[in-house]
Motif scaffolding. Structure first.
Motif, PDB file in Angstrom:
ATOM      1  N   UNK A 233      36.855  24.949  41.604  1.00  0.00           N
ATOM      2  CA  UNK A 233      36.592  26.202  41.861  1.00  0.00           C
ATOM      3  C   UNK A 233      37.776  26.973  42.606  1.00  0.00           C
ATOM      4  N   UNK A 234      38.096  26.544  43.700  1.00  0.00           N
ATOM      5  CA  UNK A 234      39.280  27.259  44.476  1.00  0.00           C
ATOM      6  C   UNK A 234      40.404  27.337  43.542  1.00  0.00           C
ATOM      7  N   UNK A 235      40.708  26.381  42.857  1.00  0.00           N
ATOM      8  CA  UNK A 235      41.764  26.237  41.888  1.00  0.00           C
ATOM      9  C   UNK A 235      41.613  27.324  40.864  1.00  0.00           C
ATOM     10  N   UNK A 236      40.518  27.355  40.401  1.00  0.00           N
ATOM     11  CA  UNK A 236      40.031  28.520  39.377  1.00  0.00           C
ATOM     12  C   UNK A 236      40.263  30.089  39.887  1.00  0.00           C
ATOM     13  N   UNK A 237      39.761  30.277  41.154  1.00  0.00           N
ATOM     14  CA  UNK A 237      39.993  31.289  41.760  1.00  0.00           C
ATOM     15  C   UNK A 237      41.372  31.696  42.162  1.00  0.00           C
ATOM     16  N   UNK A 238      42.221  30.794  42.414  1.00  0.00           N
ATOM     17  CA  UNK A 238      43.413  30.923  42.837  1.00  0.00           C
ATOM     18  C   UNK A 238      44.181  31.403  41.447  1.00  0.00           C
ATOM     19  N   UNK A 239      43.985  30.709  40.445  1.00  0.00           N
ATOM     20  CA  UNK A 239      44.687  31.390  39.024  1.00  0.00           C
ATOM     21  C   UNK A 239      44.207  32.837  38.771  1.00  0.00           C
ATOM     22  N   UNK A 240      43.082  33.054  38.918  1.00  0.00           N
ATOM     23  CA  UNK A 240      42.560  34.534  38.674  1.00  0.00           C
ATOM     24  C   UNK A 240      43.384  35.342  39.564  1.00  0.00           C
ATOM     25  N   UNK A 241      43.597  35.164  40.665  1.00  0.00           N
ATOM     26  CA  UNK A 241      44.182  36.068  41.688  1.00  0.00           C
ATOM     27  C   UNK A 241      45.734  36.282  41.005  1.00  0.00           C
ATOM     28  N   UNK A 242      46.419  35.428  40.237  1.00  0.00           N
ATOM     29  CA  UNK A 242      47.744  35.711  39.815  1.00  0.00           C
ATOM     30  C   UNK A 242      48.582  35.915  40.928  1.00  0.00           C
ATOM     31  N   UNK A 243      48.283  35.606  42.281  1.00  0.00           N
ATOM     32  CA  UNK A 243      49.200  35.652  43.183  1.00  0.00           C
ATOM     33  C   UNK A 243      49.220  37.144  43.922  1.00  0.00           C
ATOM     34  N   UNK A 244      48.644  37.868  43.454  1.00  0.00           N
ATOM     35  CA  UNK A 244      48.592  39.065  43.931  1.00  0.00           C
ATOM     36  C   UNK A 244      48.031  39.377  45.441  1.00  0.00           C
ATOM     37  N   UNK A 245      48.839  40.259  46.221  1.00  0.00           N
ATOM     38  CA  UNK A 245      48.440  40.584  47.474  1.00  0.00           C
ATOM     39  C   UNK A 245      47.108  41.304  47.654  1.00  0.00           C
ATOM     40  N   UNK A 246      46.904  42.139  46.684  1.00  0.00           N
ATOM     41  CA  UNK A 246      45.508  42.655  46.756  1.00  0.00           C
ATOM     42  C   UNK A 246      44.756  42.327  45.794  1.00  0.00           C
ATOM     43  N   UNK A 247      43.516  42.028  45.933  1.00  0.00           N
ATOM     44  CA  UNK A 247      42.430  41.593  45.135  1.00  0.00           C
ATOM     45  C   UNK A 247      41.101  42.279  45.031  1.00  0.00           C
ATOM     46  N   UNK A 248      40.450  42.402  43.992  1.00  0.00           N
ATOM     47  CA  UNK A 248      39.312  43.206  43.735  1.00  0.00           C
ATOM     48  C   UNK A 248      38.407  42.560  44.732  1.00  0.00           C
ATOM     49  N   UNK A 249      37.303  43.423  45.351  1.00  0.00           N
ATOM     50  CA  UNK A 249      36.443  42.741  46.449  1.00  0.00           C
ATOM     51  C   UNK A 249      35.610  41.713  45.617  1.00  0.00           C
ATOM     52  N   UNK A 250      35.212  41.815  44.262  1.00  0.00           N
ATOM     53  CA  UNK A 250      34.583  40.715  43.810  1.00  0.00           C
ATOM     54  C   UNK A 250      35.022  39.362  43.712  1.00  0.00           C
ATOM     55  N   UNK A 251      36.399  39.302  43.247  1.00  0.00           N
ATOM     56  CA  UNK A 251      36.897  38.059  43.256  1.00  0.00           C
ATOM     57  C   UNK A 251      37.461  37.676  44.820  1.00  0.00           C
ATOM     58  N   UNK A 252      37.646  38.573  45.636  1.00  0.00           N
ATOM     59  CA  UNK A 252      38.324  38.164  47.057  1.00  0.00           C
ATOM     60  C   UNK A 252      36.993  37.514  47.795  1.00  0.00           C
TER      61      UNK A 252
END
Length: 979
Positions: free
Chosen positions: A318-337
């Motif tokens: 799950x952590x790996x999947x969330x990390x992929x969804x962030x795309x390495x961005x510094x700012x994340x949508x609240x729902x993903x964060x």
């Protein structure tokens, strides 16, 4: 069968092999009833109505129309079906063990599950299991072609069915369950018509208003009469759409996945992913996502897939999947964060969780995800032990959640407030916020939060000592987590349930919970495995298994520090290790305890301080013990941690030199454990109370009883003797004289002087009363001339010194610790010595008092133990000493009183054998006790044991004749022996 066949017309309908003929034949044999039984009939070949018996029983492999049955004019027919003929799980187990030698409950359960108790299939499956030499039968094994079971089903069952019925059976392994409503709605009426028929024959089993096939029947039908792939896919698609349209989303996703229908899987995940996850379909979501090609995936599907991985305990994935969804961005949508941060938080890493949560950006005042982001940030600060930040973010979360009105966000915000209350020691606020959070979570249908809240609320109740309430709150959470597939919640709930069961004294159940929690956490690779591992260590330490305890604590500590420092799980592991190490390496124990105190926060400070106090106690540093114990009590009071307070009181009592003060501290601890129903801890305190010097009364006896209960429960962690104190001395005079120091019998050579040994015997015989020195000199050396008295006084002083050395060879206590002396007299201190005859007197008095108070069970336990302890007369190895006669007679009288009270208790309980046993014991001691003779005769006569009563009366008469007394009639037993 008798109840079902009592009508004048009965029809037994089931497929071949259900034992119709056997069951009816057995009924006739058992009851002697008369009936005309016609076997293997059909609607086309019924007996003539003109031949009408008083009672008719028809046996058929097919249902018979009611109109045809009414022609017999025997009243309404009663139909007996396959469910009345099938074997129960227990009957299958008995059959396998008795006829096939398969005495394995799991094997029997598998056979029953695969056959649904169909008698012929059970026999054939059992034979195949034996011939194949397997213990875990499966559908694949038993449905293979060319074995008797497969051949029987094909020839006797399937070949008798219509093509439509065969097609329905062949579709069921994929479809699972069907109903008449389903088949009618999807335009398969011809199949729907078969459901009722197959159910009446026993090929389909009812299940919550629907039907499923007997597993073996469906498997063989699917293999023998395969449905073309295109037709199967079309049918499955229709059924999946029907389930979707009727809000049976879990079934719809399962069918789409089983059929390999990727488009339907993608649509269901995209349109209904949140609903599926809320209903516990996490595993189904993971399975469906696994068949999707990249072309059908999108961020919405990937996000619900990551949520499902987290819910089902696949935390690393799950952590790996969330990390992929962030795309390495510094700012994340609240729902993903918040989802990504929550996964890290639940994995047990507050620092990484906070790093992700800080990257979340607000979606505005009306955005529920913003409120959830703030709530999880507060929780991460709680995990890190940061009270100020936890409180600040909790307040922001509440404001944001109220602005949105979203129940899920409100639930998370109130959880954050409850966590703040935990850090600040506000149990009332904690319960109030969790109660509100639970209302909102249940209203939102948020299973994950319902589980989290129940687990946390139970932990709070446990902290307050409300163990039964906590278990009641937690039990539904375990069931819900297990059924919904929420592994992370299941593991934590099991760990907490283990802790509660441990406190309630149910150690084996606690171990089972801890072991299952460990397995689930290890599957998740979560550092939170430290929680149940520490629980395992606690149970092993309690049971006196230090090596196993140390291994569990060490593994827990390793997990807690594997990826940073997870303080909440690290502190209890350090405390457990310190307690274990204190017995062998006090320096290491001190280092471990200091680390625990350094990292502790919130209520864990109490746990750490208590552990450090015990380590200090082990090395005899009483001032350090009292300092830490009192500090621990203050923290426990702030957090309303009743268990922590009781533990702090116990360790302070251990370091208290004043027996009266120690007694008061332990009594308060006992009241806490008693109110909490923590039976093992309460008994440990009773043992400690019983060991306080100077107490000879009920406390000491209660301690002995508590020790017996703890031993029976497998508990070896008794309150230890103070370090540096003299060993425990036990003196046994019943049946002979023996002295034990720390459980080891003193050999004869240890005495150095026989006079020292005799001195102790005389002092014990005087029961702690001071004996004048001159009298002791006369008893030990005989009367001497005045000129010799000085020498004898010196000899007595030498004997006294020798005695003190024998009892305390290392001189750990003051000279008068065991034997008190003055210029005039000498006495033993019965407050520090364990003398078996003194215990006998105390137990006799205590048992009688319990009986007078109506506490019959406790009285029986005390007095039977006292009876077992009376192993013979006082100083039986020296029966002619005059100075021992008073104590010997007193002990004999006390034993008779014990036996007579046991007779009374046994009579109250109606236990004739016990009454006879104890009356005979009395008569073996006092053969002229007329009342006991008469009671023995009366009890035997009332029990109908007239031969024994007659012989008992003859013994009674003979005994009375010896002392010149005429025996009296007892319940009509008047046989007098000839004089």
């Amino acid at each position: 069968m008798h109840d079902l066949l009592r009508g004048r017309l009965s029809v037994v309908v089931a497929a071949a092999g259900y034992g119709k003929t056997t069951a009816v034949r057995q009924w006739l044999r058992d009851t002697g009833e008369q009936a005309l039984v016609v076997d293997d009939v059909s609607a086309d070949h019924l007996p003539s109505p003109q031949r009408r018996p008083d009672r008719l029983v028809l046996l058929s492999r097919r249902p018979i129309p009611v109109a045809a049955l009414l022609r017999y004019d025997l009243g309404a027919p009663i139909e007996i079906g396959p469910r009345q003929l099938a074997l129960s799980p227990r009957q299958v187990a008995v059959l396998l063990a008795g006829q096939y030698g398969v005495d394995n409950q799991d094997t029997a359960a598998s056979v029953h599950a695969l056959t649904a108790g169909w008698p012929a299939l059970v026999h054939l499956a059992a034979a195949h299991v034996v011939s194949a030499g397997v213990s875990e039968p499966s559908t694949e094994l038993l449905s293979q072609p060319d074995n008797p079971l497969h051949d029987y089903v094909c020839a006797e069952v399937l070949d008798d069915l219509t093509p439509d019925a065969l097609e329905l059976l062949a579709q069921l392994p994929v479809v699972g369950t069907v109903s008449a409503e389903l088949t009618a709605d999807i335009g398969e009426g011809r199949l729907g018509a078969q459901i009722g028929l197959l159910a009446r024959l026993g090929l389909l089993l009812p299940e919550n208003g629907r039907h499923r096939a007997v597993p073996l029947i469906a498997a063989i039908a699917a293999a023998r009469h395969p449905v073309p792939p295109t037709r199967r896919a079309a049918f499955v698609a229709l059924v999946a759409d029907w389930h979707r349209d009727h809000d049976r989303l879990v079934d719809a996703l399962r069918l789409a996945t089983a059929a390999g229908d990727r488009t339907r899987c993608a649509d269901l995940l995209r349109d209904h992913g949140a609903d599926l996850l809320a209903t516990g379909a996490g595993s189904g979501i993971v399975a469906a996502a696994a068949v999707l090609p990249d072309v059908l995936r999108d961020p919405a599907i990937d996000l619900i897939h990551a949520d499902a991985l987290q819910a089902t305990g696949r935390t690393r994935a799950a952590i790996a999947a969330y990390a992929r969804l962030t795309g390495g961005a510094d700012s994340l949508p609240a729902g993903l964060a918040w989802r990504y941060g929550a996964a890290l938080y639940l994995w047990g890493d507050p620092n990484d969780a906070l790093a992700v949560l800080r990257r979340g950006r607000s979606g505005g005042d009306s955005d529920p995800d913003t409120a959830l982001l703030l709530a999880w940030t507060s929780a991460a600060h709680w995990l890190a032990g940061d009270e100020a930040e936890c409180t600040a973010f909790a307040g922001k979360a509440v404001e944001a959640a109220r602005a949105t009105g979203d129940q899920r966000a409100l639930a998370a915000a109130h959880v954050a407030l409850a966590l703040c209350a935990d850090l600040t020691g506000d149990p009332v606020g904690l319960r109030a916020h969790y109660s509100r959070a639970l209302e909102f979570a249940e209203g939102a249908g948020d299973t994950a939060q319902v589980l989290r809240i129940r687990v946390n609320l139970a932990a709070g109740l446990e902290q307050e000592g409300r163990l039964i309430e906590a278990l009641a709150v937690l039990h539904p959470a375990v069931d819900l987590a297990r059924s919904a597939g929420y592994d992370s919640s299941l593991a934590l709930a099991l760990a907490n349930q283990g802790s509660l069961l441990h406190s309630l004294g149910r150690l084996d159940e606690a171990l089972a919970c801890y072991h299952e929690a460990v397995r689930v956490y290890e599957r998740m690779h979560s550092m939170k495995v430290a929680y149940p591992l520490t629980g395992l260590g606690d149970v092993h330490r309690l049971r006196g298994q230090p090596a196993q305890a140390k291994a569990a604590y060490t593994e827990a500590l390793r997990a807690a520090v594997r990826d940073g420092h997870h303080r909440q799980s690290m502190v209890p592991a350090l405390c457990g290790l310190a307690r274990v190490a204190a017995a062998t390496d006090q320096e290491e124990a001190a280092v471990l305890a200091d680390r625990a105190v350094e990292h502790a926060h919130g209520r864990w400070v109490t746990t750490a301080l208590v552990a450090r106090a015990w380590v200090a106690w082990q090395r005899g540093a009483s001032d350090d013990v009292r300092r830490d114990a009192r500090a621990a009590a203050e923290v426990a009071a702030v957090h309303r941690d009743r268990g922590g307070l009781a533990r702090a009181l116990e360790v302070e009592a251990a370091a208290t030199d004043d027996p009266a003060a120690a007694r008061e501290l332990l009594r308060e601890a006992l009241s806490i454990w008693t109110e909490s129903r923590a039976v093992l801890e309460a008994d440990r305190i009773r043992v400690a109370l019983g060991r306080i010097a100077g107490d000879h009364g009920d406390l000491r006896l209660n301690g002995r009883l508590a020790g017996s209960r703890l031993a029976a429960a497998g508990v070896a962690d008794m309150p230890p003797t103070r370090p540096g104190a003299p060993g425990r001395v036990e003196i046994r005079v019943l049946g002979g004289f023996t002295v034990l120091v720390d459980g080891r019998r003193l050999p004869a050579r240890a005495w150095q002087s026989r006079k020292a040994r005799d001195l102790l015997r005389v002092l014990v015989a005087r029961r702690g009363a001071p004996v004048p020195r001159e009298e002791l000199a006369d008893l030990l050396w005989g009367r001497t001339a005045p000129a010799e008295r000085q020498k004898v006084a010196h000899r007595l002083a030498v004997a006294l010194s020798t005695l003190r050395t024998v009892l305390d060879p290392d001189r750990l206590g003051p000279a008068d610790h065991f034997v008190l002396s003055s210029q005039q007299d000498i006495a033993v201190d019965l407050g520090v010595l364990d003398v078996d005859v003194e215990d006998l007197f105390a137990q006799a008095q205590y048992g009688v008092r319990l009986r007078e108070r109506g506490e019959f069970a406790d009285a029986w336990a005390v007095l039977t133990a006292a009876d077992r302890a009376y192993t013979g007369e006082v100083f039986a190895d020296d029966p002619y000493t005059d100075w021992a006669r008073p104590l010997r007679e007193e002990a004999r009288a006390a034993h008779l009183r014990i036996l007579r009270t046991l007779v009374d208790l046994a009579q109250r309980a109606g236990e004739v054998d016990d009454v006879v046993h104890y009356l005979l014991r009395i008569l073996s001691v006092d053969p002229f006790d007329e009342q006991s003779h008469r009671d023995l005769v009366a009890n035997l006569s009332e029990a109908g044991r007239h031969g024994e009563a007659s012989r008992a009366f003859e013994r009674y008469a003979e005994a009375m004749r010896e002392i010149g007394v005429l025996p009296r009639e007892v319940l009509g037993v008047t046989r007098h022996p000839a004089r």
